[in-house]
Design a protein around this motif. Sequence first.
Motif, PDB file in Angstrom:
ATOM      1  N   SER A  91     -72.937 -28.391 122.024  1.00  0.00           N
ATOM      2  CA  SER A  91     -73.635 -27.647 120.965  1.00  0.00           C
ATOM      3  C   SER A  91     -74.204 -28.557 119.874  1.00  0.00           C
ATOM      4  CB  SER A  91     -72.722 -26.594 120.344  1.00  0.00           C
ATOM      5  OG  SER A  91     -71.605 -27.206 119.762  1.00  0.00           O
ATOM      6  N   GLY A  92     -74.008 -29.859 119.988  1.00  0.00           N
ATOM      7  CA  GLY A  92     -74.608 -30.764 119.010  1.00  0.00           C
ATOM      8  C   GLY A  92     -74.401 -32.217 119.410  1.00  0.00           C
ATOM      9  N   VAL A  93     -75.360 -33.067 119.020  1.00  0.00           N
ATOM     10  CA  VAL A  93     -75.287 -34.497 119.341  1.00  0.00           C
ATOM     11  C   VAL A  93     -75.811 -35.269 118.139  1.00  0.00           C
ATOM     12  CG1 VAL A  93     -76.082 -36.316 120.908  1.00  0.00           C
ATOM     13  CG2 VAL A  93     -75.862 -33.992 121.757  1.00  0.00           C
ATOM     14  N   GLY A  94     -75.230 -36.432 117.857  1.00  0.00           N
ATOM     15  CA  GLY A  94     -75.749 -37.228 116.758  1.00  0.00           C
ATOM     16  C   GLY A  94     -75.276 -38.668 116.820  1.00  0.00           C
ATOM     17  N   LYS A  95     -75.816 -39.473 115.866  1.00  0.00           N
ATOM     18  CA  LYS A  95     -75.446 -40.897 115.807  1.00  0.00           C
ATOM     19  C   LYS A  95     -74.651 -41.151 114.533  1.00  0.00           C
ATOM     20  CE  LYS A  95     -79.654 -42.680 116.116  1.00  0.00           C
ATOM     21  NZ  LYS A  95     -80.643 -43.766 116.304  1.00  0.00           N
ATOM     22  N   GLY A  96     -73.686 -42.053 114.613  1.00  0.00           N
ATOM     23  CA  GLY A  96     -72.959 -42.511 113.435  1.00  0.00           C
ATOM     24  C   GLY A  96     -72.032 -41.460 112.839  1.00  0.00           C
ATOM     25  N   ARG A  97     -71.570 -41.758 111.611  1.00  0.00           N
ATOM     26  CA  ARG A  97     -70.705 -40.830 110.864  1.00  0.00           C
ATOM     27  C   ARG A  97     -71.424 -40.514 109.574  1.00  0.00           C
ATOM     28  NH1 ARG A  97     -64.682 -41.649 111.687  1.00  0.00           N
ATOM     29  NH2 ARG A  97     -64.905 -42.063 113.879  1.00  0.00           N
ATOM     30  N   SER A  98     -71.066 -39.428 108.955  1.00  0.00           N
ATOM     31  CA  SER A  98     -71.719 -39.126 107.687  1.00  0.00           C
ATOM     32  C   SER A  98     -71.177 -40.090 106.620  1.00  0.00           C
ATOM     33  CB  SER A  98     -71.450 -37.687 107.290  1.00  0.00           C
ATOM     34  OG  SER A  98     -70.085 -37.546 106.983  1.00  0.00           O
ATOM     35  N   LEU A  99     -71.961 -40.267 105.577  1.00  0.00           N
ATOM     36  CA  LEU A  99     -71.538 -41.120 104.464  1.00  0.00           C
ATOM     37  C   LEU A  99     -70.262 -40.538 103.844  1.00  0.00           C
ATOM     38  CD1 LEU A  99     -72.684 -43.690 103.206  1.00  0.00           C
ATOM     39  CD2 LEU A  99     -73.904 -42.272 101.562  1.00  0.00           C
ATOM     40  N   GLU A 100     -70.172 -39.212 103.876  1.00  0.00           N
ATOM     41  CA  GLU A 100     -68.978 -38.567 103.324  1.00  0.00           C
ATOM     42  C   GLU A 100     -67.726 -38.961 104.126  1.00  0.00           C
ATOM     43  OE1 GLU A 100     -68.376 -34.295 101.686  1.00  0.00           O
ATOM     44  OE2 GLU A 100     -68.082 -34.202 103.840  1.00  0.00           O
ATOM     45  N   GLN A 101     -67.852 -38.943 105.454  1.00  0.00           N
ATOM     46  CA  GLN A 101     -66.700 -39.345 106.278  1.00  0.00           C
ATOM     47  C   GLN A 101     -66.312 -40.782 105.978  1.00  0.00           C
ATOM     48  OE1 GLN A 101     -68.556 -38.331 110.008  1.00  0.00           O
ATOM     49  NE2 GLN A 101     -66.720 -37.239 110.641  1.00  0.00           N
ATOM     50  N   ARG A 102     -67.324 -41.649 105.868  1.00  0.00           N
ATOM     51  CA  ARG A 102     -67.055 -43.065 105.622  1.00  0.00           C
ATOM     52  C   ARG A 102     -66.395 -43.256 104.256  1.00  0.00           C
ATOM     53  NH1 ARG A 102     -65.825 -46.240 106.762  1.00  0.00           N
ATOM     54  NH2 ARG A 102     -67.073 -48.099 106.574  1.00  0.00           N
ATOM     55  N   TYR A 103     -66.862 -42.479 103.282  1.00  0.00           N
ATOM     56  CA  TYR A 103     -66.298 -42.563 101.945  1.00  0.00           C
ATOM     57  C   TYR A 103     -64.823 -42.128 101.961  1.00  0.00           C
ATOM     58  CZ  TYR A 103     -65.210 -40.952  97.226  1.00  0.00           C
ATOM     59  OH  TYR A 103     -64.592 -40.736  96.027  1.00  0.00           O
ATOM     60  N   LEU A 104     -64.556 -41.040 102.683  1.00  0.00           N
ATOM     61  CA  LEU A 104     -63.173 -40.547 102.746  1.00  0.00           C
ATOM     62  C   LEU A 104     -62.275 -41.577 103.414  1.00  0.00           C
ATOM     63  CD1 LEU A 104     -63.829 -36.800 103.641  1.00  0.00           C
ATOM     64  CD2 LEU A 104     -63.146 -37.748 101.426  1.00  0.00           C
ATOM     65  N   GLU A 105     -62.797 -42.254 104.429  1.00  0.00           N
ATOM     66  CA  GLU A 105     -62.005 -43.293 105.103  1.00  0.00           C
ATOM     67  C   GLU A 105     -61.784 -44.491 104.168  1.00  0.00           C
ATOM     68  OE1 GLU A 105     -64.035 -42.162 109.373  1.00  0.00           O
ATOM     69  OE2 GLU A 105     -64.467 -44.107 108.469  1.00  0.00           O
ATOM     70  N   ALA A 106     -62.868 -44.897 103.473  1.00  0.00           N
ATOM     71  CA  ALA A 106     -62.796 -46.103 102.636  1.00  0.00           C
ATOM     72  C   ALA A 106     -61.879 -45.916 101.430  1.00  0.00           C
ATOM     73  CB  ALA A 106     -64.204 -46.487 102.171  1.00  0.00           C
ATOM     74  N   THR A 107     -61.815 -44.684 100.904  1.00  0.00           N
ATOM     75  CA  THR A 107     -61.042 -44.461  99.676  1.00  0.00           C
ATOM     76  C   THR A 107     -59.704 -43.781  99.949  1.00  0.00           C
ATOM     77  OG1 THR A 107     -62.220 -42.367  99.354  1.00  0.00           O
ATOM     78  CG2 THR A 107     -63.097 -44.278  98.203  1.00  0.00           C
ATOM     79  N   ARG A 108     -59.264 -43.788 101.204  1.00  0.00           N
ATOM     80  CA  ARG A 108     -58.026 -43.104 101.605  1.00  0.00           C
ATOM     81  C   ARG A 108     -56.821 -43.620 100.820  1.00  0.00           C
ATOM     82  NH1 ARG A 108     -58.123 -43.111 107.684  1.00  0.00           N
ATOM     83  NH2 ARG A 108     -59.421 -41.288 107.529  1.00  0.00           N
TER      84      ARG A 108
END
Length: 307
Positions: free
Chosen positions: A290-307
């Motif tokens: 039902s969906g395809v895409g590249k990479g991760r959202s900036l929000e996901q990356r931010y959540l990972e970086a500031t965990r």
Amino acid sequence: MTALALALGGVHKRFGAVHALRGVDLRVPRGSVFALIGPNGAGKTTLFSVVCGFLRADQGQVSVLDGTPEVERFKGRLSALPQDAVLGRELTVREHLTFLGRLQGMSQETAKREAERVLAIVDLGELAGRRAGTLSHGQIKRVGVAQAFLGDPELILLDEPTAGLDPRHAHDLREALRGHRGRRTIVVSSHNLQELEAICDEAAFIDKGQTLESGAVSALTAQDAEIFVVLAAGPEPIDVVRARLGDARVEWEPQPRVLRVSFQPGPDRAAEDVIADVLRELLAQGARVSGVGKGRSLEQRYLEATR
Ligand SMILES: Nc1ncnc2c1ncn2[C@@H]1O[C@H](COP(=O)(O)OP(=O)(O)OP(=O)(O)O)[C@@H](O)[C@H]1O
């Protein structure tokens, strides 16, 4: 070598017992639209104030437009939209902007023309004759943004420029910022990461006065090295995909049913090639995509970086 509008290295700033900047590093290429991202209290506004020359760093190197930050040197070259812009209540919007243009050294004629130009950027022409004291919060914000574009400065710092703007004006401002790409350097701080992802070329994550990560948005979001596929209810042939892809890392998030593949990109292995391989396997196994895409959202990356 990339020409830089801003280069900060190991910058510290204390307010008494509060250590607001703890060795922050930042390299902002000229002509980029750059996102400064961080939680409340991370030090973004303090950083802007140091760059503008309003505050002096206690320690570290600060180079702004190839020199030290001094308010006098920046006249007409650097502008900033503070988080909570304040306007004189008695002047009309047009008078306010014309006055600021005059302060930058423009003739009365040029300042008037420039006021009209920047009012058009934020669609405020209709309110040009209104006294600033009668404007709504969002309208005041738009005058502040117009002010930041006055004189077409080389470097523009915008602290939360779309906060409080209605959806149409926020959209129009994003388009205007995008239009400045490659021509002017714009540093934007915002908590709306979707917005930053749409308009920025580069970004830095700041937390507790330090830079956690920075670089091109496409690299931070792994646009070339990660793909994802969203599956509707039905078969979950994850192991088949894993076996087919060999050295790639395949992860399955059962909720919200996302298959992520991280891979080493190469001349014969672009994201599109990996998407084709994965889809072929999934469809052959009867999975419903039902969906395809590249990479991760900036929000996901931010959540990972500031965990
Ligand atoms: N004038 C000041 N005196 C004392 N502490 C200050 C002062 N200005 C900022 N601080 C402190 O420095 C830290 C960084 O604040 P800053 O305003 O730079 O954060 P920010 O990233 O802009 O946050 P927000 O996203 O909430 O706007 C915070 O702990 C804040 O309380």
